[in-house]
Design an enzyme around this catalytic site. Structure first.
Site, PDB file in Angstrom:
ATOM      1  N   SER A 139      -5.871  75.760  23.959  1.00  0.00           N
ATOM      2  CA  SER A 139      -7.074  76.405  23.422  1.00  0.00           C
ATOM      3  C   SER A 139      -8.257  76.090  24.325  1.00  0.00           C
ATOM      4  O   SER A 139      -8.266  75.061  25.031  1.00  0.00           O
ATOM      5  CB  SER A 139      -7.323  75.834  22.020  1.00  0.00           C
ATOM      6  OG  SER A 139      -8.613  76.154  21.580  1.00  0.00           O
ATOM      7  N   TYR A 152      -7.831  68.436  16.599  1.00  0.00           N
ATOM      8  CA  TYR A 152      -7.513  69.718  17.244  1.00  0.00           C
ATOM      9  C   TYR A 152      -7.846  69.644  18.738  1.00  0.00           C
ATOM     10  O   TYR A 152      -7.008  69.963  19.586  1.00  0.00           O
ATOM     11  CB  TYR A 152      -8.279  70.859  16.563  1.00  0.00           C
ATOM     12  CG  TYR A 152      -7.772  72.221  16.988  1.00  0.00           C
ATOM     13  CD1 TYR A 152      -6.606  72.753  16.435  1.00  0.00           C
ATOM     14  CD2 TYR A 152      -8.439  72.965  17.955  1.00  0.00           C
ATOM     15  CE1 TYR A 152      -6.119  73.991  16.832  1.00  0.00           C
ATOM     16  CE2 TYR A 152      -7.962  74.205  18.362  1.00  0.00           C
ATOM     17  CZ  TYR A 152      -6.798  74.716  17.795  1.00  0.00           C
ATOM     18  OH  TYR A 152      -6.318  75.939  18.206  1.00  0.00           O
TER      19      TYR A 152
HETATM   20  N1  LIG Z   1      -6.543  81.755  16.247  1.00  0.00           N
HETATM   21  C1  LIG Z   1      -7.278  81.235  17.201  1.00  0.00           C
HETATM   22  O1  LIG Z   1      -8.500  81.521  17.305  1.00  0.00           O
HETATM   23  C2  LIG Z   1      -6.669  80.300  18.210  1.00  0.00           C
HETATM   24  C3  LIG Z   1      -7.441  79.943  19.325  1.00  0.00           C
HETATM   25  C4  LIG Z   1      -6.893  79.108  20.285  1.00  0.00           C
HETATM   26  C5  LIG Z   1      -5.614  78.628  20.120  1.00  0.00           C
HETATM   27  N2  LIG Z   1      -4.893  78.972  19.037  1.00  0.00           N
HETATM   28  C6  LIG Z   1      -3.543  78.421  18.905  1.00  0.00           C
HETATM   29  O2  LIG Z   1      -2.620  79.474  18.802  1.00  0.00           O
HETATM   30  C7  LIG Z   1      -1.474  79.014  18.076  1.00  0.00           C
HETATM   31  C8  LIG Z   1      -1.145  80.020  16.979  1.00  0.00           C
HETATM   32  O3  LIG Z   1      -2.202  80.017  16.045  1.00  0.00           O
HETATM   33  P1  LIG Z   1      -2.571  81.274  15.141  1.00  0.00           P
HETATM   34  O4  LIG Z   1      -4.028  81.485  15.280  1.00  0.00           O
HETATM   35  O5  LIG Z   1      -1.647  82.385  15.409  1.00  0.00           O
HETATM   36  O6  LIG Z   1      -2.357  80.635  13.696  1.00  0.00           O
HETATM   37  P2  LIG Z   1      -1.460  81.054  12.442  1.00  0.00           P
HETATM   38  O7  LIG Z   1      -1.493  82.534  12.232  1.00  0.00           O
HETATM   39  O8  LIG Z   1      -1.891  80.146  11.362  1.00  0.00           O
HETATM   40  O9  LIG Z   1       0.011  80.689  12.921  1.00  0.00           O
HETATM   41  C9  LIG Z   1       0.440  79.372  13.076  1.00  0.00           C
HETATM   42  C10 LIG Z   1       1.942  79.407  13.239  1.00  0.00           C
HETATM   43  O10 LIG Z   1       2.414  78.068  13.444  1.00  0.00           O
HETATM   44  C11 LIG Z   1       3.491  77.843  12.563  1.00  0.00           C
HETATM   45  N3  LIG Z   1       3.592  76.423  12.223  1.00  0.00           N
HETATM   46  C12 LIG Z   1       2.639  75.632  11.694  1.00  0.00           C
HETATM   47  N4  LIG Z   1       3.116  74.399  11.497  1.00  0.00           N
HETATM   48  C13 LIG Z   1       4.411  74.424  11.903  1.00  0.00           C
HETATM   49  C14 LIG Z   1       5.441  73.457  11.944  1.00  0.00           C
HETATM   50  N5  LIG Z   1       5.247  72.194  11.507  1.00  0.00           N
HETATM   51  N6  LIG Z   1       6.657  73.820  12.428  1.00  0.00           N
HETATM   52  C15 LIG Z   1       6.875  75.080  12.868  1.00  0.00           C
HETATM   53  N7  LIG Z   1       5.922  76.042  12.861  1.00  0.00           N
HETATM   54  C16 LIG Z   1       4.713  75.711  12.375  1.00  0.00           C
HETATM   55  C17 LIG Z   1       3.216  78.720  11.342  1.00  0.00           C
HETATM   56  O11 LIG Z   1       4.429  79.055  10.686  1.00  0.00           O
HETATM   57  P3  LIG Z   1       4.975  78.412   9.311  1.00  0.00           P
HETATM   58  O12 LIG Z   1       3.802  78.149   8.443  1.00  0.00           O
HETATM   59  O13 LIG Z   1       5.905  79.470   8.819  1.00  0.00           O
HETATM   60  O14 LIG Z   1       5.694  77.179   9.742  1.00  0.00           O
HETATM   61  C18 LIG Z   1       2.662  79.954  12.013  1.00  0.00           C
HETATM   62  O15 LIG Z   1       3.706  80.811  12.425  1.00  0.00           O
HETATM   63  C19 LIG Z   1      -1.816  77.633  17.549  1.00  0.00           C
HETATM   64  O16 LIG Z   1      -1.259  76.636  18.375  1.00  0.00           O
HETATM   65  C20 LIG Z   1      -3.336  77.599  17.651  1.00  0.00           C
HETATM   66  O17 LIG Z   1      -3.818  76.283  17.773  1.00  0.00           O
HETATM   67  C21 LIG Z   1      -5.386  79.799  18.062  1.00  0.00           C
END
Ligand SMILES: NC(=O)c1ccc[n+]([C@@H]2O[C@H](COP(=O)([O-])OP(=O)(O)OC[C@H]3O[C@@H](n4cnc5c(N)ncnc54)[C@H](OP(=O)(O)O)[C@@H]3O)[C@@H](O)[C@H]2O)c1
Length: 253
Positions: A139, A152
């Site tokens: 990120s 984070y």
């Molecule tokens: N959204 C943003 O603005 C943003 C910005 C920078 C980076 N990111 C990064 O992008 C990645 C995806 O985030 P997102 O925004 O798409 O969030 P999201 O929609 O909340 O998705 C998170 C995913 O991670 C999975 N997950 C969480 N805990 C887990 C565990 N213990 N084991 C296996 N899977 C797990 C969840 O699936 P289950 O709940 O089904 O396990 C879900 O599929 C993350 O690493 C986040 O830090 C996001």
């Protein structure tokens, strides 16, 4: 022989969009996350468009079990895994003081330890085969400290450093290593956020951008610009100046 990818966090947001994008590019995608029904829905969406995928219910924080399973998957697929994307991630858990262990534990276990296990589970096998690509979804928050985001920021900075070091270790093996520094993306993770999210993009746009850039095998993918450049520079301001900016940010976060 087809190409095989494994994506963690494939049940939602960026991971879901990445999985669909990779499947449309001809990858067989191993969809990993904890929620089986959501994964099955992603599987249905992919196969209804003629793509290939399989469902793997996995809690990446359960590292021993995850590593064992990723090794089995690697052995079971013809040619093994070509691409592993450690995307599963969480924010700080709400309902606790932001700097209490209860608030930060999940982000440490999932975003750093779980990602490290996912990325290295079959890295020796990839180097023996002389090809493969491991990718961590980090990120822009890894570029510098942010208030109320200790776990984070630290976990993502740790993940980026891990990938930089792994890249040095495997750089002559034919295996590529990429750290993806993403800005704000509209997903369930950001749904509840009330602070300003400049240049926020859709998960589909982010996934499309990442997959196109990954084909070039870069060490890092930092986007969107100019937010990435501004965040990088802000993280390198003298601490006194940075503290002034962060005090302002703390009020809106
Ligand atoms: N959204 C943003 O603005 C943003 C910005 C920078 C980076 N990111 C990064 O992008 C990645 C995806 O985030 P997102 O925004 O798409 O969030 P999201 O929609 O909340 O998705 C998170 C995913 O991670 C999975 N997950 C969480 N805990 C887990 C565990 N213990 N084991 C296996 N899977 C797990 C969840 O699936 P289950 O709940 O089904 O396990 C879900 O599929 C993350 O690493 C986040 O830090 C996001």
């Amino acid at each position: 022989m087809g190409r095989n990818a494994l994506v963690t966090g494939a049940s939602s947001g960026i991971g879901l969009a990445l999985s669909e994008r990779l499947a449309s590019d001809g990858y067989h995608v191993v969809l990993c996350a904890r929620r089986a029904e959501s994964l099955r829905e992603v599987h249905r969406r992919i196969t209804s468009k003629g793509g290939s995928a399989s469902v793997e219910v996995m809690d990446v924080a359960d590292v021993e079990r995850s590593v064992r399973r990723i090794r089995e998957i690697d052995r079971s697929l013809p040619g093994g895994l070509d691409l592993i994307i450690a995307n599963a991630g969480v924010g700080e858990r709400k309902g606790h003081v932001s700097y209490a262990w209860e608030a930060i534990a999940d982000a440490c276990h999932v975003n750093f330890t779980g990602a490290a296990a996912t990325l290295t589970a079959v890295l020796p096998e990839m180097t023996s085969r002389g090809h493969g690509h491991i990718v961590g979804i980090s990120s822009l928050a890894s570029f510098g400290p942010l208030p109320k985001s200790a776990a984070y920021c630290a976990a993502k900075a740790g993940l980026s450093m891990l990938l930089e070091c792994l890249r040095l270790d495997v750089m002559d093996s034919g295996v590529k290593v990429t750290s993806v520094h993403v800005g704000f993306v509209k997903t369930p993770m950001t749904e509840q956020s009330r602070h300003p999210m400049p240049q926020i993009m859709s998960a589909e746009y982010a996934a499309d951008y990442i997959v196109k850039e990954l084909a070039k095998g870069p060490a890092t993918i930092d986007f969107p610009q100019p937010l990435a450049a501004v965040t990088w520079a802000a993280g390198r301001l003298p601490r006194g100046v940075r503290d002034l900016v962060q005090r302002g940010l703390k009020r809106v976060r």
